[in-house]
Write an enzyme that holds these catalytic residues in place. Structure first.
Site, PDB file in Angstrom:
ATOM      1  N   LEU A  14       0.788  -1.289   0.013  1.00  0.00           N
ATOM      2  CA  LEU A  14       0.024  -0.103  -0.124  1.00  0.00           C
ATOM      3  C   LEU A  14       1.025   1.266  -0.064  1.00  0.00           C
ATOM      4  O   LEU A  14       0.554   2.190  -0.522  1.00  0.00           O
ATOM      5  CB  LEU A  14      -0.891   0.160   1.162  1.00  0.00           C
ATOM      6  CG  LEU A  14      -2.022  -1.030   1.409  1.00  0.00           C
ATOM      7  CD1 LEU A  14      -2.778  -0.870   2.419  1.00  0.00           C
ATOM      8  CD2 LEU A  14      -2.960  -0.808  -0.082  1.00  0.00           C
ATOM      9  N   ASP A  54      12.947   4.658  10.839  1.00  0.00           N
ATOM     10  CA  ASP A  54      12.214   3.503  11.621  1.00  0.00           C
ATOM     11  C   ASP A  54      11.385   4.341  12.529  1.00  0.00           C
ATOM     12  O   ASP A  54      11.522   5.322  13.480  1.00  0.00           O
ATOM     13  CB  ASP A  54      13.320   3.074  12.602  1.00  0.00           C
ATOM     14  CG  ASP A  54      12.632   2.159  13.564  1.00  0.00           C
ATOM     15  OD1 ASP A  54      11.789   1.918  13.660  1.00  0.00           O
ATOM     16  OD2 ASP A  54      13.489   1.542  14.426  1.00  0.00           O
ATOM     17  N   SER A 129      -7.564  -0.243   9.589  1.00  0.00           N
ATOM     18  CA  SER A 129      -7.914  -1.425   9.137  1.00  0.00           C
ATOM     19  C   SER A 129      -9.205  -1.773   9.580  1.00  0.00           C
ATOM     20  O   SER A 129      -9.666  -1.477  10.574  1.00  0.00           O
ATOM     21  CB  SER A 129      -6.691  -2.241   9.394  1.00  0.00           C
ATOM     22  OG  SER A 129      -7.235  -3.713   8.823  1.00  0.00           O
ATOM     23  N   TYR A 143      -2.189  -6.735  15.979  1.00  0.00           N
ATOM     24  CA  TYR A 143      -2.482  -5.715  14.882  1.00  0.00           C
ATOM     25  C   TYR A 143      -3.755  -5.060  14.870  1.00  0.00           C
ATOM     26  O   TYR A 143      -3.974  -4.015  14.625  1.00  0.00           O
ATOM     27  CB  TYR A 143      -2.452  -6.616  13.596  1.00  0.00           C
ATOM     28  CG  TYR A 143      -2.731  -6.077  12.249  1.00  0.00           C
ATOM     29  CD1 TYR A 143      -1.470  -5.378  11.597  1.00  0.00           C
ATOM     30  CD2 TYR A 143      -3.719  -6.057  11.519  1.00  0.00           C
ATOM     31  CE1 TYR A 143      -1.969  -4.480  10.440  1.00  0.00           C
ATOM     32  CE2 TYR A 143      -3.931  -5.222  10.379  1.00  0.00           C
ATOM     33  CZ  TYR A 143      -3.114  -4.417   9.832  1.00  0.00           C
ATOM     34  OH  TYR A 143      -3.219  -3.830   8.642  1.00  0.00           O
ATOM     35  N   LYS A 147      -4.789  -1.083  15.219  1.00  0.00           N
ATOM     36  CA  LYS A 147      -5.252  -0.380  14.083  1.00  0.00           C
ATOM     37  C   LYS A 147      -6.801   0.297  14.751  1.00  0.00           C
ATOM     38  O   LYS A 147      -7.173   1.244  14.509  1.00  0.00           O
ATOM     39  CB  LYS A 147      -5.873  -1.176  12.859  1.00  0.00           C
ATOM     40  CG  LYS A 147      -4.650  -1.866  12.347  1.00  0.00           C
ATOM     41  CD  LYS A 147      -3.809  -0.454  11.575  1.00  0.00           C
ATOM     42  CE  LYS A 147      -2.750  -1.106  10.890  1.00  0.00           C
ATOM     43  NZ  LYS A 147      -2.137   0.013   9.942  1.00  0.00           N
TER      44      LYS A 147
END
Length: 236
Positions: A14, A54, A129, A143, A147
């Site tokens: 993406l 980073d 997400s 994850y 999100k």
């Protein structure tokens, strides 16, 4: 007048699609990634610049800002994606996923957003997400947690910066054909397709188009919003 746009995690997936779209729209794009070789390869095709970055490090963000100069658009895309069962996640992995996805987004807003605030304008777009909106998404809970928190962070940052001409929005993709989906077993992809009303996977270019809109002057009256790019999955 050309704008300067910074895209994190821009070496592939993406991030690469977003960088390509913003460059096509005429922006000067700085591709930031821990994989600086990959970012540099994409940047060379676009006539753009790449920098090793980073997102977990405040010092790295400060160096990036020095390299970029005045930033008009920041896309917080860099993320660590792990598809793992709850009981298989160890604390170190949990911490690093949250550090990359959530701390990285926070630091980007803190460092670049402060510059935008002082200059009186800018666009920040965070990548959330569907995993942060729907517990049935094919991903790990670390994850998903990161999100979901990005959606909350987006709203709070938007309220802080609204009076300074800076908009902060999120894009929440789902089931996009790319590196993450490539790591999912075929049978899980088949099951996932049955949950998508439009009947297909999304394309990275479709997510990039949503980001480009939120980064544009046309979206000046949109802030604190989360734009879903998921084929209608939340309609069910």
């Amino acid at each position: 007048m050309s704008r300067t746009a910074v895209v994190t995690g821009a070496a592939r997936g993406l991030g690469e699609a977003i960088a390509r779209r913003l460059a096509a729209d005429g922006d000067r794009v700085l591709l930031a990634d821990v994989n600086v070789e990959g970012a540099a390869q994409v940047a060379s095709e676009l006539g753009a610049d790449a920098v090793e970055h980073d997102v977990r490090s405040l010092e790295s963000w400060q160096r990036l800002l020095e390299a970029a100069g005045d930033v008009d658009v920041l896309v917080n895309n860099a993320a660590r994606t792990e598809v793992r069962l709850f009981w298989e996640i160890d604390p170190d992995e949990w911490d690093d996923v949250l550090a990359t996805n959530l701390r990285g987004t926070y630091l980007g807003i803190r460092v670049v957003g402060a510059q935008m605030r002082d200059r009186g304008g800018g666009r920040i777009v965070n990548l959330a997400s569907i995993a942060g909106q729907n517990s049935r998404a094919v991903t790990g809970v670390h994850y998903a947690t990161s999100k979901a928190a990005i959606i909350a962070l987006t709203r709070h940052a938007a309220s802080e910066l609204a009076g300074s001409g800076v908009t902060v929005n999120a894009v929440a993709p789902a089931a996009i054909d790319g590196p993450m989906v490539a790591s999912v077993p075929p049978e899980r992809i088949e099951a996932m397709l049955k949950t998508i009303p439009v009947g297909r996977l999304g394309r990275p270019e479709e997510v990039a188009a949503a980001v480009a809109y939120l980064a544009s002057d046309a979206a000046a009256f949109v802030t604190g919003a989360t734009l879903d790019v998921n084929g209608g999955m939340l309609m069910r």
